[in-house]
Enzyme design. Structure first.
Site, PDB file in Angstrom:
ATOM      1  N   ASP A  43       0.900  -1.503  -0.092  1.00 58.67           N
ATOM      2  CA  ASP A  43       0.073  -0.091  -0.190  1.00 58.67           C
ATOM      3  C   ASP A  43       0.878   1.340   0.133  1.00 58.67           C
ATOM      4  OD1 ASP A  43      -2.841   1.032   0.487  1.00 58.67           O
ATOM      5  OD2 ASP A  43      -1.725   2.133   2.333  1.00 58.67           O
ATOM      6  N   GLU A  88       1.860  -0.237  -5.142  1.00 54.68           N
ATOM      7  CA  GLU A  88       0.821   0.603  -5.526  1.00 54.68           C
ATOM      8  C   GLU A  88       1.450   1.818  -5.342  1.00 54.68           C
ATOM      9  OE1 GLU A  88      -3.145   3.058  -3.713  1.00 54.68           O
ATOM     10  OE2 GLU A  88      -1.567   2.593  -2.320  1.00 54.68           O
TER      11      GLU A  88
END
Ligand code: GLC
Length: 551
Positions: free
Chosen positions: A211, A263
């Site tokens: 993330d 990401e």
């Protein structure tokens, strides 16, 4: 263990993103859970995906949908137990599905024991050195250390109340105040995340989705910037890359092709830096995900990301939908392009949200995506052609974006509505009959349930199943080269790609962006996103995969 694919399975894998809170509810509390995932794994098998990625299910106050983690090595009781997680991994592996879990290195929850220790300790303590805690500016330190703003809106510094009750230092948060950022220049942080990775690798996970991966290293001179934009170095010399080299060594110390997909919303050439051979394996192509329904824009996103990644020997990871953006049916309905993070402002388009048009375009874009070389990630409900739910009542909204923008941004709840499995009325088999789901489902989803689409060969569900089966059967769809072919007539609003991989037959993919039919090359149509009459052209807003006559 899944063993059907060879080494480096992740290069061509199709991964299905499960948002656990909204996938399936086994215990009747209106929220999904891990046992619900286990109960519906056969949906993923019949779809034909290779793996599933689970969004966070760790203990969390739930301020940011579980991206505020209080304990990275456990399961939140609302989702089940570690034993349920083990059952899920075993059941998935028995079906040949690999399992990827989310890891959130940029921040923790303010309920995490490390941050509690920050509040209990004083300035200069080793506990504070795990985060970015600084004295304020101005008389009494009442001004934040920099002008930086949070990507969820508002300032990115929050003032601590010291143990003696006085206003004290400030801590930095890129996201919500309940998500304090970790200080990755402190070696304790790396050691902790190596432990977290090992914990899940030891439980059999096949990989991680990382993330906000590019955000770990801040410019800790905290320069004031126009507009409060944070300064987060990610160039080749940024220490953020040292972090990924270290985490890669942890992954490589395990057998069985464990992987990580990062990401990052950075430009193509910066994304590629995270894909150097000693860093991470994959990175989402969010440029592709944010593009409008526009031939030139999608072509540029494809060409430039393929070139940037090829320089690193890394595949591109295609994605159209995820839990942070309005679903593609709705985006394409109005012809919009996404800009910004998490509070999608949008531009372009005619503003007319014609969902039938959006569905045609989303089906066409998905068939294009599944015919591109590399990995592809699907978001739950994309295979059903679900639209975004843009009319949720204000009181149902939970995304911090809504609250922190003062209600000017609706936030991301509209793409997180629980899945419709079967039946005529909500909860459509998501929860036991009569249970209210955590976000209300539109009654019109009656026509979009898995059961309804199962019975209709022209459904979006069957299009995805066929597209995945075709991709599995045709190496030229999942790897190899992309060559752009000439238009059939000047000015035609279409893309024509020749796809060819070693060991596979050449295929031509045609995407019609206009509304009038365009000619298809002579040959056999293997699959199309809209009905193609024999000898007819490709209808508007559709994609076809063709075996060209004569190769
Ligand atoms: C990532 C997640 C998003 C989350 C944010 C903060 O972008 O995808 O859902 O809000 O990070 O963790």
């Amino acid at each position: 263990m899944p063993g059907k694919q060879g080494a480096e399975w992740w290069r061509e894998a199709v991964v299905y993103q499960v948002y656990p809170r909204s996938f399936a509810d086994s215990d009747g509390d209106g929220e999904g859970d891990l046992r619900g995932v286990v109960a519906h794994l056969d949906h993923l098998v019949s779809l034909g995906v290779d793996a599933l990625w689970l969004n966070p299910f760790y203990p969390s106050p739930g301020v940011d949908g579980g991206y505020d983690i209080a304990d990275h090595c456990d399961v939140d009781p609302r989702y089940g137990t570690l034993a349920d997680f083990d059952t899920l991994v075993t059941a998935a592996h028995a079906r040949g599905l690999r399992v990827i879990v989310d890891v959130v290195p940029n921040h923790v929850s303010d309920a995490h024991p490390w941050f509690r220790a920050v509040l209990a300790s004083g300035p200069g303590s080793p506990e504070r050195a795990r985060f970015h805690v600084r004295p304020g500016r101005g008389p009494d330190g009442a001004e934040p250390p920099s002008t930086w703003t949070s990507v969820f809106g508002g300032p990115s510094w929050t003032r601590i109340t010291e143990p003696d009750g006085t206003p004290g230092e400030w801590y930095y948060h890129l996201f919500a105040p309940e998500q304090p950022d970790l200080n990755w220049k402190n070696p304790e942080v790396l050691a902790e995340f190596a432990r977290v990775l090992r914990f899940w690798l030891d439980r059999g996970v096949d990989g991680f989705r990382v993330d906000a991966a590019d955000a770990l290293i801040k410019d800790t001179t905290w320069p004031d910037t126009p507009g409060g934009w944070p300064v987060i170095p990610k160039d080749a010399s940024s220490p953020v890359h040292e972090v990924y080299r270290a985490l890669r060594r942890v992954l490589d110390s395990y057998p069985g092709d464990r992987m990580a997909v990062v990401e990052t919303g950075a430009p193509d050439d910066v994304v590629a830096l995270f894909l150097r051979p000693d860093e991470m394996h994959l990175a989402f192509n969010l440029r592709f995900a944010k593009a409008a329904w526009d031939a030139g824009e999608l072509q540029a996103a494809i060409t430039e990301s393929l070139a940037a990644n090829a320089a690193m020997g890394a595949p591109v990871t295609w994605v159209l939908d995820n839990h942070d953006n309005p679903r593609s049916v709705t985006r394409f309905a109005a012809g919009i392009r996404l800009e910004g993070d998490y509070a999608p402002t949008s531009t372009g388009g005619d503003g007319v949200a014609d969902l039938a048009r959006g569905l045609r375009r989303a089906r066409a874009a998905a068939l294009l995506m599944l015919a591109l070389p590399g990995a592809a990630y699907l978001y739950q409900g994309q295979e059903l052609g679900l639209p975004n739910v843009d009319d949720l009542p204000d009181e149902a909204l939970q995304d911090p974006v809504f609250r922190r923008s003062g209600g000017t941004e609706r936030g991301r709840d509209g793409c997180r509505v629980p899945l419709p499995w079967r039946g005529e009325v909500p909860p459509f088999g998501f929860s036991p009959d009569g249970v209210a789901t955590w976000l209300p489902q539109p009654p019109a989803w009656r026509d979009l349930t898995v059961a309804t689409q199962e019975a209709d060969p022209s459904s979006t569900l069957w299009l995805f199943r066929r597209a995945l089966a075709l991709r599995r059967a045709e190496p030229s769809l999942r790897r190899g080269t992309v060559a752009w072919l000439e238009p059939s007539s000047p000015g035609e609003d279409a893309l024509r790609l020749r796809r060819k991989a070693g060991g596979g037959r050449a295929l031509v993919v045609v995407v019609n962006f206009g509304v009038e039919p365009v000619p298809l090359p002579a040959g056999e149509v293997l699959l199309a996103s809209a009905p193609v009459a024999v000898g007819g052209g490709l209808p508007g807003e559709a994609t076809a995969v063709v075996v060209p006559a004569g190769g």
